[in-house]
Structures are given as C-alpha cells and as structure tokens.
Design an enzyme around this catalytic site. Structure first.
Site, PDB file in Angstrom:
ATOM      1  CB  THR A 118      -0.890   0.013   1.252  1.00 11.57           C
ATOM      2  OG1 THR A 118      -1.669  -1.178   1.277  1.00 11.57           O
ATOM      3  CG2 THR A 118      -1.825   1.214   1.239  1.00 11.57           C
ATOM      4  CE  LYS A 193      -5.163  -0.600   1.659  1.00 10.52           C
ATOM      5  NZ  LYS A 193      -5.500  -1.794   2.357  1.00 10.52           N
ATOM      6  CE  LYS A 268       1.495   2.259   4.169  1.00 20.56           C
ATOM      7  NZ  LYS A 268       2.010   0.989   3.713  1.00 20.56           N
TER       8      LYS A 268
END
Ligand code: NAD
Length: 320
Positions: A118, A193, A268
């Site tokens: 990611t 995402k 994050k």
C-alpha cells in the site's frame, strides 16, 4: 542462514494452461509471508527474499523456498512481486540504492513487476513508469483483508494495470484472494484503496461519536445499533466492526480492541489519502481531520489496537 542462489527453489509446476510463472516474492512480512505460502502451495515456483533474516526463516519454515539476495530471487523470474512497508521501499528496491543495482536492472526484459504494497498513488505511477522505461511491465495491486485474509487466501485485490497485464496477473492474484477488481490504469488500485479507507476511517469516527453521544443522551448501545443498522446510518464500521461490545459479538470491541485492523495501519492509509487529497486539490475537510485524529490515536497508544478503539479516546475526552 539464508540460502544461496538456486537452492531450495521448488520445481516448475505445470497445469492445463501450461507452465506457471516463476515468482520472485520480496517482502515476507506479516502479509507477504502467508501470501507467498499460498503461491507455493498452489504450485508456483517461488523464490522468496526478505532483508530481515527472521522473516526469511519463518517463510521457509512454512514451505516457501527462499534465496540469499534480491538478485538471486529475480534471476529467472517472470514476475517480481513486492510486499513492502512503503513506497520509498518500493522505489528504492526498483532503482537500487547506495550504488547497488536495483530490481529493474537485475530482471530479464519484459518481466512483470507486481507491487502489492500500500503506497501513494503518485509513487505507484512513478514505479510503473520506471518499470516500463526499463522494458518491463507493471501492475499495482494493493490488498484489503489483513493477515487473516492473507493466510486464508481471501484477500481483495484492487488492481491498476493495462488490460493485458491484468489478464497476466489475475490467476496469481486469484490464488491469494477471493476478489480481484480491475480498477483502471497504473495507480488506480492504490487510488481505490485510499478512497475506500478514507470512507472507512471517517465512518468509524462518526459511528464512535454517535455511540458516545448516545451514552450521554441515555440511549443503550443495543437500541442505537438496532435503529442505525437498519436505517440510513448503516455501514461496515457499525454492522461488522462495531466499536462497542455486544451488538456484533465478533467485532474487536468484544476482545479489548485487539486487531483486526491496527490503528497504525489506519493512520498510514489516511496519510496516503491526505497526500492524494493535497496533490489533487480536492476540497476535503473530513479526510484531513480523520488523518489527524488517527495520527494522534496511533501516537497515544492506539498503534497496536484495533482502529475501532478510537471510541475510547472520544469517550475519555468527553468528560463525565
Ligand atoms: P511488514 O512490515 O510485516 O512486512 C514488510 C516486509 O518487507 C518486512 O519483512 C521487511 O523486512 C521487508 N522488506 C522491506 N524492504 C525490503 C527489501 N528491499 N527487500 C526485501 N524485503 C524488504 O508489513 P505488512 O504488514 O506485511 O504489510 C505489507 C504491506 O501491506 C504494507 O504496505 C501495508 O500497508 C499493506 N497492508 C497490510 C495489512 C496488514 O493487516 N498488515 C493489510 C493490508 C495492507
């Protein structure tokens, strides 16, 4: 001891569709370790590598053939799959650092660079461009589903790829996941995402504030749940990951907020969303605030707790 080049690499597996790809799997951490295990079990020829010897050992103990360097892993690979902590790790590994050649230089022409980490949308686009300029192919395919999904092979993959590259990687992703969505061109997987996790982070804060407000107003948790779960307040943060114990017995709130999805990972991912908001100039207000709230949560002891533990912060700061 890490193994040397060529050692302990499983034999090529053939199926009805022909030879399965040789996969260099780099980054055998919490997610990458079990993902590599599933690929090896499915008959792919895997060469696993991690810079941390303990991760390498753990993967090997679970049946992943390992090698002693990234260059050894990449030698002869059709696919270079990376599962790293951040975009900086991906770009450094692709390009090389401190005078060391990177993965792009080490790989044979037309290798598929499949990054499942990611990372920032812009970094994913940069990584793809670097790979293509070096004569390779590139796909970004971040995941959701956590370690449990990685172990069970039930991850969801959000994929940014050219259509023909998507077809190439799809069978590999199908082994590690139960849902594979082609979201668009390079970077589109990362875009999907961050957008999804912006919704998730913001909705968990809203659900938690609503429960604490309900407490102050004398509502039971169950009463609010029974109404909101069947009304317009319905969402995953409420009906699956409910931040109060009781209404959803499987939610982390029932086990003292053991993750689940850790606060550090939410912080994050919201930082990645914030970066995308800033680089695109979207007039977002909730996203940046959610990022700030989860940064504080992670810094103040929530990093290793489920992100739904944010409700305890809200309650603690709400006075008697
Ligand atoms: P992790 O820190 O456990 O694993 C990353 C691994 O990469 C480490 O073992 C590290 O040593 C290794 N590594 C770093 N640079 C390397 C290099 N150049 N060569 C070889 N190995 C290298 O992290 P994780 O929890 O497995 O997460 C991996 C990625 O997946 C992250 O981007 C994370 O945001 C994402 N993700 C994690 C979860 C989760 O629940 N853990 C869920 C969804 C997505």
């Amino acid at each position: 001891m890490p193994e040397q080049a060529g050692q302990d690499v499983a034999g090529a597996a053939d199926d009805a569709g022909g030879r399965k790809e040789h996969i260099a799997f780099l980054g055998l951490g919490h997610m990458g370790g079990p993902m590599a295990v599933n690929l090896a079990k499915a008959g792919y020829t895997v060469a696993g590598y991690d810079v941390v010897p303990a991760a390498l050992e753990a993967a090997r103990a679970h049946g992943v053939p390992t090698v002693g360097s990234a260059a050894d892993a990449v030698a002869g690979a059709d696919v270079v799959l990376t599962m790293f902590p951040s975009g900086r790790h991906v770009l450094d590994a692709y390009q090389g650092r401190d005078g060391q050649p990177g993965l792009l230089a080490a790989a044979a022409p037309d290798t598929m660079f499949l990054d499942c980490s990611t990372i920032n949308v812009d970094e994913a686009r940069d990584a793809a461009q670097l790979a293509r300029e070096a004569g390779h192919r590139a796909v970004d395919a971040p995941v959701s589903g956590g370690v449990v999904g990685a172990e069970a092979g039930t991850l969801t993959f959000m994929v940014g790829a050219l259509p023909e590259d998507f077809e190439t990687v799809r069978p590999i992703l199908d082994v590690m996941g139960k849902r594979v969505v082609h979201c668009g061109d390079h970077g589109a997987g990362q875009a999907a995402k961050v957008c999804n996790n912006l919704i998730l982070g913001a909705s968990m804060i809203a659900v938690s504030e609503a429960f604490v407000l309900g407490e102050k107003l004398g509502l039971t948790h169950q009463a609010l749940f029974d109404v909101a779960s069947a009304a317009s307040g319905q969402c995953w943060a409420l009906t699956t990951n409910c931040p109060v114990p009781g209404p959803v017995p499987t939610s982390p709130a029932n086990r003292d907020y053991q993750p689940g999805f850790a606060g550090a990972l939410m912080a994050k991912d919201l930082k990645l969303a914030l970066n995308a908001i800033q680089s695109t100039g979207v007039a977002a207000r909730i996203g940046p605030l959610a990022s700030e709230i989860y940064d504080a949560f992670a810094a103040e002891g929530g990093a290793g707790r489920d992100f739904s533990g944010i409700i305890t912060d809200i309650r603690d700061k709400s006075g008697k």
